[in-house]
Each structure stands twice: as C-alpha cells, then as structure tokens.
Write an enzyme that holds these catalytic residues in place. Structure first.
Site, PDB file in Angstrom:
ATOM      1  N   HIS A   1       8.613   7.606   8.278  1.00  0.00           N
ATOM      2  CA  HIS A   1       9.036   7.474   7.689  1.00  0.00           C
ATOM      3  C   HIS A   1      10.310   8.424   7.649  1.00  0.00           C
ATOM      4  O   HIS A   1      10.904   8.836   9.046  1.00  0.00           O
ATOM      5  CB  HIS A   1       8.090   8.547   6.482  1.00  0.00           C
ATOM      6  CG  HIS A   1       6.862   8.108   5.939  1.00  0.00           C
ATOM      7  ND1 HIS A   1       7.035   7.929   4.706  1.00  0.00           N
ATOM      8  CD2 HIS A   1       5.817   7.857   6.381  1.00  0.00           C
ATOM      9  CE1 HIS A   1       6.269   6.892   4.411  1.00  0.00           C
ATOM     10  NE2 HIS A   1       4.857   7.039   5.245  1.00  0.00           N
TER      11      HIS A   1
ATOM     12  N   ARG B   1       0.631  -0.976   0.272  1.00  0.00           N
ATOM     13  CA  ARG B   1      -0.228   0.111   0.159  1.00  0.00           C
ATOM     14  C   ARG B   1       0.902   1.134  -0.025  1.00  0.00           C
ATOM     15  O   ARG B   1       1.098   2.094  -1.283  1.00  0.00           O
ATOM     16  CB  ARG B   1      -0.649  -0.149   1.509  1.00  0.00           C
ATOM     17  CG  ARG B   1      -1.828   0.741   0.974  1.00  0.00           C
ATOM     18  CD  ARG B   1      -1.931   2.357   1.176  1.00  0.00           C
ATOM     19  NE  ARG B   1      -1.111   2.185   2.605  1.00  0.00           N
ATOM     20  CZ  ARG B   1      -0.751   3.836   3.458  1.00  0.00           C
ATOM     21  NH1 ARG B   1      -1.043   4.348   2.342  1.00  0.00           N
ATOM     22  NH2 ARG B   1      -0.309   4.035   4.726  1.00  0.00           N
ATOM     23  N   ASP B   2       1.169   1.491   1.468  1.00  0.00           N
ATOM     24  CA  ASP B   2       2.115   3.342   1.491  1.00  0.00           C
ATOM     25  C   ASP B   2       2.958   2.664  -0.102  1.00  0.00           C
ATOM     26  O   ASP B   2       3.489   3.512  -0.598  1.00  0.00           O
ATOM     27  CB  ASP B   2       3.095   2.696   2.487  1.00  0.00           C
ATOM     28  CG  ASP B   2       3.177   4.446   2.997  1.00  0.00           C
ATOM     29  OD1 ASP B   2       3.419   5.361   2.005  1.00  0.00           O
ATOM     30  OD2 ASP B   2       3.280   4.678   4.156  1.00  0.00           O
TER      31      ASP B   2
ATOM     32  N   CYS C   1       3.304   9.490  -0.018  1.00  0.00           N
ATOM     33  CA  CYS C   1       2.512  10.053   0.369  1.00  0.00           C
ATOM     34  C   CYS C   1       2.532  10.946  -0.661  1.00  0.00           C
ATOM     35  O   CYS C   1       3.198  12.323  -0.949  1.00  0.00           O
ATOM     36  CB  CYS C   1       1.687  10.550   1.869  1.00  0.00           C
ATOM     37  SG  CYS C   1      -0.360  11.040   1.382  1.00  0.00           S
TER      38      CYS C   1
ATOM     39  N   ASN D   1       8.473   4.889   3.777  1.00  0.00           N
ATOM     40  CA  ASN D   1       8.488   4.609   4.747  1.00  0.00           C
ATOM     41  C   ASN D   1       9.806   4.000   5.470  1.00  0.00           C
ATOM     42  O   ASN D   1      10.871   3.879   5.250  1.00  0.00           O
ATOM     43  CB  ASN D   1       7.749   2.603   4.976  1.00  0.00           C
ATOM     44  CG  ASN D   1       6.453   3.746   4.917  1.00  0.00           C
ATOM     45  OD1 ASN D   1       6.304   3.516   3.715  1.00  0.00           O
ATOM     46  ND2 ASN D   1       5.952   3.785   5.794  1.00  0.00           N
TER      47      ASN D   1
ATOM     48  N   HIS E   1       3.577   4.302  12.650  1.00  0.00           N
ATOM     49  CA  HIS E   1       3.639   4.475  11.524  1.00  0.00           C
ATOM     50  C   HIS E   1       5.448   5.638  11.351  1.00  0.00           C
ATOM     51  O   HIS E   1       4.176   7.347  11.317  1.00  0.00           O
ATOM     52  CB  HIS E   1       2.796   4.240  10.558  1.00  0.00           C
ATOM     53  CG  HIS E   1       3.029   4.367   9.045  1.00  0.00           C
ATOM     54  ND1 HIS E   1       2.555   3.491   8.514  1.00  0.00           N
ATOM     55  CD2 HIS E   1       3.108   5.756   8.268  1.00  0.00           C
ATOM     56  CE1 HIS E   1       2.177   4.124   6.789  1.00  0.00           C
ATOM     57  NE2 HIS E   1       2.927   5.542   7.139  1.00  0.00           N
TER      58      HIS E   1
HETATM   59  N1  COA Z   1     -13.060   4.865  -4.728  1.00  0.00           N
HETATM   60  C1  COA Z   1     -13.161   4.417  -5.786  1.00  0.00           C
HETATM   61  N2  COA Z   1     -14.031   6.041  -6.498  1.00  0.00           N
HETATM   62  C2  COA Z   1     -14.335   7.094  -5.184  1.00  0.00           C
HETATM   63  C3  COA Z   1     -13.616   6.529  -3.834  1.00  0.00           C
HETATM   64  C4  COA Z   1     -13.465   5.406  -3.265  1.00  0.00           C
HETATM   65  N3  COA Z   1     -12.861   5.211  -1.725  1.00  0.00           N
HETATM   66  N4  COA Z   1     -14.182   7.606  -3.194  1.00  0.00           N
HETATM   67  C5  COA Z   1     -14.918   8.616  -4.215  1.00  0.00           C
HETATM   68  N5  COA Z   1     -14.616   7.686  -5.685  1.00  0.00           N
HETATM   69  C6  COA Z   1     -14.770   8.435  -6.733  1.00  0.00           C
HETATM   70  C7  COA Z   1     -16.468   8.787  -6.882  1.00  0.00           C
HETATM   71  O1  COA Z   1     -17.368   8.072  -7.265  1.00  0.00           O
HETATM   72  C8  COA Z   1     -16.214  10.136  -7.880  1.00  0.00           C
HETATM   73  O2  COA Z   1     -16.574   9.783  -9.153  1.00  0.00           O
HETATM   74  P1  COA Z   1     -16.765   9.589 -10.643  1.00  0.00           P
HETATM   75  O3  COA Z   1     -15.744  10.742 -10.927  1.00  0.00           O
HETATM   76  O4  COA Z   1     -16.741   8.914 -11.983  1.00  0.00           O
HETATM   77  O5  COA Z   1     -18.287  10.486 -10.648  1.00  0.00           O
HETATM   78  C9  COA Z   1     -15.077  10.538  -7.875  1.00  0.00           C
HETATM   79  O6  COA Z   1     -13.943   9.551  -6.787  1.00  0.00           O
HETATM   80  C10 COA Z   1     -14.813  11.526  -7.057  1.00  0.00           C
HETATM   81  O7  COA Z   1     -15.769  11.960  -5.856  1.00  0.00           O
HETATM   82  P2  COA Z   1     -15.642  12.555  -4.477  1.00  0.00           P
HETATM   83  O8  COA Z   1     -16.395  12.093  -3.346  1.00  0.00           O
HETATM   84  O9  COA Z   1     -16.030  14.354  -4.864  1.00  0.00           O
HETATM   85  O10 COA Z   1     -14.117  12.383  -4.461  1.00  0.00           O
HETATM   86  P3  COA Z   1     -13.400  13.124  -4.850  1.00  0.00           P
HETATM   87  O11 COA Z   1     -12.673  13.542  -6.112  1.00  0.00           O
HETATM   88  O12 COA Z   1     -13.119  14.786  -3.374  1.00  0.00           O
HETATM   89  O13 COA Z   1     -11.561  13.077  -3.644  1.00  0.00           O
HETATM   90  C11 COA Z   1     -11.461  11.108  -1.864  1.00  0.00           C
HETATM   91  C12 COA Z   1     -11.882  12.341  -2.413  1.00  0.00           C
HETATM   92  C13 COA Z   1     -10.826  10.915  -0.959  1.00  0.00           C
HETATM   93  C14 COA Z   1     -11.785  10.267  -3.039  1.00  0.00           C
HETATM   94  C15 COA Z   1     -10.102  11.319  -3.225  1.00  0.00           C
HETATM   95  O14 COA Z   1      -9.215  12.738  -2.431  1.00  0.00           O
HETATM   96  C16 COA Z   1      -9.423  10.245  -2.495  1.00  0.00           C
HETATM   97  O15 COA Z   1      -8.932   9.224  -3.096  1.00  0.00           O
HETATM   98  N6  COA Z   1      -7.942  10.185  -1.348  1.00  0.00           N
HETATM   99  C17 COA Z   1      -7.109   9.517  -1.118  1.00  0.00           C
HETATM  100  C18 COA Z   1      -5.601   9.542  -1.400  1.00  0.00           C
HETATM  101  C19 COA Z   1      -4.179   8.681  -0.744  1.00  0.00           C
HETATM  102  O16 COA Z   1      -5.140   7.519  -1.013  1.00  0.00           O
HETATM  103  N7  COA Z   1      -3.705   9.018  -0.413  1.00  0.00           N
HETATM  104  C20 COA Z   1      -2.201   8.271  -0.059  1.00  0.00           C
HETATM  105  C21 COA Z   1      -3.040   7.638   1.293  1.00  0.00           C
HETATM  106  S1  COA Z   1      -2.778   8.269   2.715  1.00  0.00           S
HETATM  107 ZN    ZN Z   2       2.763   6.540   5.387  1.00  0.00          ZN
END
Ligand code: COA
Ligand code: ZN
Length: 309
Positions: free
Chosen positions: A211, A17-18, A242, A251, A209
């Site tokens: 890094h 994952r990370d 990240c 990490n 956790h």
């Molecule tokens: N899995 C898959 N798709 C997702 C989802 C999920 N968990 N959450 C939202 N989506 C999709 C929505 O269905 C939407 O799809 P569409 O454009 O086809 O309609 C799109 O993403 C936007 O949804 P929205 O709720 O408006 O999300 P956003 O653009 O505001 O983003 C997160 C919010 C949280 C989904 C996004 O910022 C994210 O995934 N962040 C994680 C980052 C990460 O993993 N960082 C490292 C680990 S700490």
């Molecule tokens: Zn991390």
C-alpha cells in the site's frame, strides 16, 4: 547482484476486492462485473475479483456470488477470491473461484480486529479449507497481512512472518503473499525479507502486496524486484485499504506500476492505454478523485504542443 530488468513482472489486479472493500458507496453488481470484464481484457493473468467474508464486516462486497457468476472469464486469467474461513471457501467454490486467498495477520491484534480470531484460530480454519479443496483444481494462496508493520503493534519480527509462511507451506498452499496492509514497509526491509523468503518459497509462488500509505509503494516494488520477487498486487487508480486497520489507504496504483515498468523496460504484458482509459472511469463510479498519478500527468510519451510564441 546486478538486476536483469528483462524479467517479466506479474501484476495481480486487486481493485475489485481491496479497492472496493473500503469504498463507502455501493457499487452495483453490474458495474463490478463490467469493471472485472474490462480488466480481463487489459492483459492481467490474475485478478482478485472479490471476497467471501461476512457481509456485516464488508457490506461493499456482499454480492460476491453474483459477481463471480456474472463475469466473462478470459482464458489464461486466474480469478481469485479472498476468504477468511471455511464458510467463505464454500461460498467461493460454489461461485467458481479459481483460487482462494487465505488471509491472516502477522500481528495478533490486527488479526483480532480484522478476522475476530487469533492467528491460531485462523490457521485451524485454513486446515478445514485445505480438506475442502483436496482433490479439486482450486488453488490456494496464503497471505500474511501486516508483514512489514502493524497499526496497533508497530514493528513485526521477521521470525513471526517466517513461522506463518512455514505454516502456510505445511498446509500445502501453492502461493504466499506478504502484505504491507498500512504502508509501513521500507525498501531496505523489503529487500532483506524477500531474500530470506526466497530461500523457502520459489519466485513463481511469492507475491508482494504494497500500500502506498506513506508514499513508498513503488520504491518497495523495486526493492522486492531487485531481491528476486516477480509478482505484485496493485489496484486500478490506487484504490484500496483494509477497513479494520486505522489509517489504511490505497494499494500501489496499477497504472503507475505498469508505467514504471514500461519506462524501465520491465515486461508486464499489460495494455497501459486501456488501463488508463479504465482508470478515468473510476471517479464517476465512486464519486471521488483517485490517488493514481500517471492518469493525471499522462505517459512520458504523451507530449504537449510547443508554445507558439
Ligand atoms: N461469509 C458470509 N457470512 C459469514 C462468513 C463468510 N465467510 N463467515 C461467517 N459468516 C456469518 C456467520 O454465518 C454468522 O451469521 P449469522 O449472524 O447470520 O448467524 C455471522 O457471520 C457471524 O459468524 P462468526 O463465525 O461468529 O463470525 P465473526 O462475527 O466472529 O466474524 C469473520 C469473523 C472472519 C467472518 C469476519 O470477521 C470477517 O468476515 N472478516 C473479514 C474482514 C475483511 O474482509 N477484511 C478485509 C480483507 S483483509
Ligand atoms: Zn491490501
């Protein structure tokens, strides 16, 4: 307090994952599955096998479903999935994840950058996740990212972290992780905060956790261990970071951590030679050198022939 180094240190492996989330190359689903299967036979009790986040945010992990469904599950290993919201929880449960790792940041600005939400919005989403898993066997862990410092805001007040830990506990999570997203923690800070948190959270429920962004990763592990923490995330080869935190890097390296424990007599139950062999496969998989050190130097017991002259 005199530390009892015979107490087991639990390593949660997070490279799938990370480790992979920040890699620019696409790692084939079959290669991810193979990596997790190999890690499963190294002796880990917990592996963070992927995330169910927006595929636009983290394209490298968009195949979470296939990965979780393709791995050979080893008895006694908990396979964890990171999730940001209800949709992520639904996908992870559908894919048979054993535990959901909920993540928000102590700093509002990093939560906005990473999750496009305020901390309060993240907590509301986690409330929905709690309702979803109620009555099932799925476990919940709550991570506080940027606990020890934020790349946008700098120092984070301990009280902010404590409030978020309390919010997680009120939601009913089984575990809490304090994450040093961009390696800003120092051992003194870690020791103090771990002591404070352990008044609230049992040792078995707390994960650290770290890094190694500023070279303090393993020093922080020792400080946390000496303050009573026993569970640590680490990543094969020292991969990780990240993508939404400027300057993020790997990490703490799993094999370097296991080597440290081996040398100090701290039991981990992890097969170091197997881990080193697996780490040696990473440059071919990812196309670059790894930050881990023991894989290059060898273990202390890997002696060299004496010069003949
Ligand atoms: N899995 C898959 N798709 C997702 C989802 C999920 N968990 N959450 C939202 N989506 C999709 C929505 O269905 C939407 O799809 P569409 O454009 O086809 O309609 C799109 O993403 C936007 O949804 P929205 O709720 O408006 O999300 P956003 O653009 O505001 O983003 C997160 C919010 C949280 C989904 C996004 O910022 C994210 O995934 N962040 C994680 C980052 C990460 O993993 N960082 C490292 C680990 S700490
Ligand atoms: Zn991390």
């Amino acid at each position: 307090m005199i530390t009892d180094y015979s107490q087991r240190l639990i390593v949660q492996e997070v490279s799938p994952r990370d480790g992979l989330q920040i890699e620019p190359v696409w790692v084939e689903t079959a290669d991810k599955i193979n990596l997790i299967n190999q890690l499963s036979s190294c002796g880990f009790s917990r592996i963070e096998a992927g995330s169910f986040v927006s595929p636009k945010a983290i394209p490298a992990l968009r195949d979470g479903e296939e990965v979780f469904q393709g791995i050979q599950r080893h008895a006694g290993v908990i396979y964890v999935a990171l999730i940001p919201n209800l949709k992520g929880a639904q996908r992870a449960i559908q894919a048979n994840a054993d535990e959901l790792n909920l993540v928000l940041s102590a700093s509002q600005s990093h939560n906005q950058a990473n999750m496009r939400m305020t901390r309060e919005q993240s907590l509301t989403a986690f409330g929905e996740v709690v309702s979803l898993v109620r009555g099932s066997t799925v476990l919940l862990n709550g991570t506080v990212a940027t606990t020890f410092g934020c790349p946008f805001e700098g120092r984070i007040e301990e009280d902010v972290v404590m409030r978020l830990v309390d919010a997680y506990l009120e939601l009913g999570v089984q575990g809490v992780t304090l994450a040093d997203t961009t390696g800003m923690a120092n051992p003194r800070q870690v020791y103090d905060l771990v002591q404070r948190i352990l008044d609230r959270v049992p040792t078995t429920a707390l994960t650290l956790h770290f890094h190694n962004t500023r070279g303090l990763g393993l020093s922080n592990v020792l400080a946390a261990y000496e303050a009573g923490a026993r569970r640590f995330d680490a990543s094969l080869g020292g991969l990780g970071g990240c993508p939404f935190a400027p300057g993020a890097s790997g990490n703490i390296c799993t094999e370097d951590l296991v080597n440290l424990c081996t040398e100090m007599g701290i039991p981990t139950g992890i097969d170091l030679p197997h881990l080193l062999a697996l780490s040696r496969t990473l440059p071919l998989l990812l196309g670059h050198d790894m930050p881990g050190q023991v894989v290059k130097a060898g273990r202390n017991c890997d002696l060299h022939p004496r010069p003949s002259h």
